[in-house]
Design a protein around this motif. Structure first.
Motif, PDB file in Angstrom:
ATOM      1  N   ALA A  36     -10.637  -7.752 -39.789  1.00 14.45           N
ATOM      2  CA  ALA A  36      -9.689  -7.506 -40.876  1.00 14.45           C
ATOM      3  C   ALA A  36      -8.605  -8.586 -40.949  1.00 14.45           C
ATOM      4  N   GLY A  37      -8.666  -9.558 -40.042  1.00 14.63           N
ATOM      5  CA  GLY A  37      -7.746 -10.689 -40.115  1.00 14.63           C
ATOM      6  C   GLY A  37      -6.616 -10.688 -39.109  1.00 14.63           C
ATOM      7  N   ARG A  38      -6.617  -9.734 -38.178  1.00 13.89           N
ATOM      8  CA  ARG A  38      -5.561  -9.702 -37.168  1.00 13.89           C
ATOM      9  C   ARG A  38      -6.033 -10.427 -35.903  1.00 13.89           C
ATOM     10  N   ARG A  39      -5.080 -11.004 -35.173  1.00 16.00           N
ATOM     11  CA  ARG A  39      -5.373 -11.627 -33.877  1.00 16.00           C
ATOM     12  C   ARG A  39      -5.253 -10.531 -32.820  1.00 16.00           C
ATOM     13  N   VAL A  40      -6.324 -10.306 -32.066  1.00 12.81           N
ATOM     14  CA  VAL A  40      -6.408  -9.139 -31.189  1.00 12.81           C
ATOM     15  C   VAL A  40      -6.710  -9.573 -29.753  1.00 12.81           C
ATOM     16  N   LEU A  41      -6.032  -8.921 -28.803  1.00 11.39           N
ATOM     17  CA  LEU A  41      -6.337  -9.078 -27.379  1.00 11.39           C
ATOM     18  C   LEU A  41      -6.800  -7.733 -26.846  1.00 11.39           C
ATOM     19  N   LEU A  42      -8.006  -7.705 -26.296  1.00 14.75           N
ATOM     20  CA  LEU A  42      -8.607  -6.500 -25.718  1.00 14.75           C
ATOM     21  C   LEU A  42      -8.499  -6.597 -24.199  1.00 14.75           C
ATOM     22  N   VAL A  43      -7.881  -5.584 -23.568  1.00 16.58           N
ATOM     23  CA  VAL A  43      -7.584  -5.637 -22.134  1.00 16.58           C
ATOM     24  C   VAL A  43      -8.189  -4.427 -21.437  1.00 16.58           C
ATOM     25  N   SER A  44      -8.941  -4.666 -20.370  1.00 23.68           N
ATOM     26  CA  SER A  44      -9.446  -3.575 -19.536  1.00 23.68           C
ATOM     27  C   SER A  44      -8.548  -3.417 -18.312  1.00 23.68           C
ATOM     28  N   THR A  45      -8.030  -2.196 -18.114  1.00 23.93           N
ATOM     29  CA  THR A  45      -7.225  -1.900 -16.920  1.00 23.93           C
ATOM     30  C   THR A  45      -8.027  -1.096 -15.897  1.00 23.93           C
ATOM     31  N   ASP A  46      -9.288  -0.824 -16.195  1.00 27.39           N
ATOM     32  CA  ASP A  46     -10.134  -0.023 -15.318  1.00 27.39           C
ATOM     33  C   ASP A  46     -10.683  -0.906 -14.202  1.00 27.39           C
ATOM     34  N   PRO A  47     -10.475  -0.516 -12.921  1.00 30.57           N
ATOM     35  CA  PRO A  47     -11.038  -1.333 -11.824  1.00 30.57           C
ATOM     36  C   PRO A  47     -12.552  -1.501 -11.933  1.00 30.57           C
ATOM     37  N   PRO A  63      -7.613 -14.648 -20.698  1.00 30.90           N
ATOM     38  CA  PRO A  63      -8.227 -14.341 -21.992  1.00 30.90           C
ATOM     39  C   PRO A  63      -9.441 -15.213 -22.281  1.00 30.90           C
ATOM     40  N   VAL A  64     -10.501 -14.569 -22.777  1.00 29.17           N
ATOM     41  CA  VAL A  64     -11.744 -15.235 -23.143  1.00 29.17           C
ATOM     42  C   VAL A  64     -12.061 -14.862 -24.591  1.00 29.17           C
ATOM     43  N   GLU A  74     -10.068  -8.867 -18.320  1.00 29.02           N
ATOM     44  CA  GLU A  74     -10.168  -7.746 -17.389  1.00 29.02           C
ATOM     45  C   GLU A  74      -9.144  -7.963 -16.279  1.00 29.02           C
ATOM     46  N   ILE A  75      -8.210  -7.045 -16.140  1.00 27.96           N
ATOM     47  CA  ILE A  75      -7.212  -7.168 -15.092  1.00 27.96           C
ATOM     48  C   ILE A  75      -7.880  -6.924 -13.745  1.00 27.96           C
ATOM     49  N   ASP A  76      -7.773  -7.900 -12.862  1.00 26.75           N
ATOM     50  CA  ASP A  76      -8.343  -7.802 -11.516  1.00 26.75           C
ATOM     51  C   ASP A  76      -7.310  -7.148 -10.606  1.00 26.75           C
ATOM     52  N   PRO A  77      -7.553  -5.900 -10.140  1.00 28.32           N
ATOM     53  CA  PRO A  77      -6.541  -5.210  -9.327  1.00 28.32           C
ATOM     54  C   PRO A  77      -6.168  -5.973  -8.061  1.00 28.32           C
ATOM     55  N   GLU A  78      -7.169  -6.514  -7.362  1.00 29.86           N
ATOM     56  CA  GLU A  78      -6.883  -7.211  -6.113  1.00 29.86           C
ATOM     57  C   GLU A  78      -6.069  -8.478  -6.366  1.00 29.86           C
ATOM     58  N   ALA A  79      -6.479  -9.261  -7.374  1.00 31.68           N
ATOM     59  CA  ALA A  79      -5.736 -10.482  -7.694  1.00 31.68           C
ATOM     60  C   ALA A  79      -4.341 -10.149  -8.190  1.00 31.68           C
ATOM     61  N   THR A  80      -4.220  -9.049  -8.941  1.00 34.44           N
ATOM     62  CA  THR A  80      -2.911  -8.638  -9.445  1.00 34.44           C
ATOM     63  C   THR A  80      -1.992  -8.248  -8.302  1.00 34.44           C
TER      64      THR A  80
END
Length: 331
Positions: A36-47, A63-64, A74-80
């Protein structure tokens, strides 16, 4: 319902019981908004990340680009946790006298596996993304972990703000007591400065830096808490299946989110059995209707959207395109 909700928000959380299709629904909504024309970032917080499997490509903590105008990470819990503790360690070493650096290392090693450390580090990363995203994205979509983990995470900004406030009060009392003691003696830095030497780092200097660190932390959590509580800016969507346990868990998740000050924007019932596909699925459909009546009685007034049970798994960008079309047509 879902696309209208997504189009009017800047932050969108998807949560619910494990296995109900949160990642698929979140990805389809994000893709539809990008189309629809928006710039979107999709983030997974699930380990237990599923974004990479769903999009059939490697997705990591940076971001990829997975589609035009759509990035994912994908947020890496260990790296975080490592990055979080590294930041804490650098701050502590600046604040503590040099001879206590070994104690700092010992404390950080023990903290790495402390209860709640992963959640605290994850919350810091979410807060960072919420702060940074408006510069590069119009919409931030979070695909969260199963209900219990997510409910605790949503309550953390309030808890962490209160905890940091308590640390500030104790630090201020300690600083006043230390100042009184210093007034009885001498300023450690006066002699060095009078002799033209380098300025000695005094206890008063460390107190001031500690206060600055705590204030920055408190403001970050306060900003995140304000974003989560702003239903004109943020929405939480509960994804579920029309089955007894997902319905009961969704009702409880709704109550937990309300207690945390997070408004639920709507419900998405995924994998609905067709009503015209033989006696077996017709019976299944009737059972689902009974569970959905319980859901609507427990959560009246919440928008609800239903998505059909599909014959094949949703995997890859083309399948997600087709699934996103259901978001516009389903009721």
């Amino acid at each position: 319902m879902l696309l209208n909700l997504a189009a009017s928000r800047r932050v969108l959380f998807f949560g619910g019981k494990g296995g109900v299709g949160k990642t698929t629904v979140a990805s389809a909504a994000a893709l539809a908004q990008a189309r629809a024309g928006r710039r979107v970032l999709l983030v997974s917080t699930d380990p237990a990340h599923n974004l990479g499997h769903l999009w059939q490509r490697a997705i990591g903590p940076a971001p990829v680009r997975v589609a035009a105008a759509l990035d994912a990470l994908e947020i890496d819990p260990e790296a975080t946790v490592r990055a979080h503790l590294d930041d804490v360690g650098r701050a502590l070493r600046q604040l503590m006298p040099p001879h206590l650096s070994g104690e700092v290392d010992k404390h950080l090693a023990l903290s790495r596996e402390a209860p709640g450390m992963h959640e605290a580090a994850l919350l810091e990363r979410i807060a960072e993304l919420v702060e940074q995203a408006p510069r590069d994205y119009d919409l931030l979509v979070f695909d969260t972990a199963p209900s219990g983990h997510t409910a605790r995470l949503m309550a953390l900004p309030e808890m962490m703000s209160a905890w940091t406030d308590g640390l500030l009060r104790r630090q201020e009392r300690s600083e006043r007591f230390g100042a009184a003691l210093r007034n009885l003696g001498s300023d450690d830095g006066i002699a060095a400065r009078a002799l033209g030497g380098e300025r000695v780092d005094t206890a008063q200097d460390r107190d001031q830096r500690i206060r600055q660190v705590l204030h920055r932390r408190r403001h970050r959590f306060e900003r995140l808490r304000a974003v989560l509580a702003d239903d004109a800016h943020t929405a939480f969507v509960i994804v579920l299946a029309a089955e007894r346990l997902p319905v009961l868990e969704s009702i409880e998740l709704h109550a937990q989110l309300r207690r945390a000050g997070v408004q639920v924007g709507g419900l998405v019932v995924n994998k609905r059995a067709p009503a015209d596909a033989g006696d077996f699925l017709a019976g299944r459909r009737m059972q689902e209707e009974a569970h959905l009546r319980d859901l609507c009685e427990a959560l009246p007034g919440l928008p609800l959207q239903q998505l059909p049970l599909l014959a094949e798994d949703v995997v890859g960008a083309q399948a997600l395109e087709a699934f996103a079309a259901h978001l516009a047509s389903a009721s």
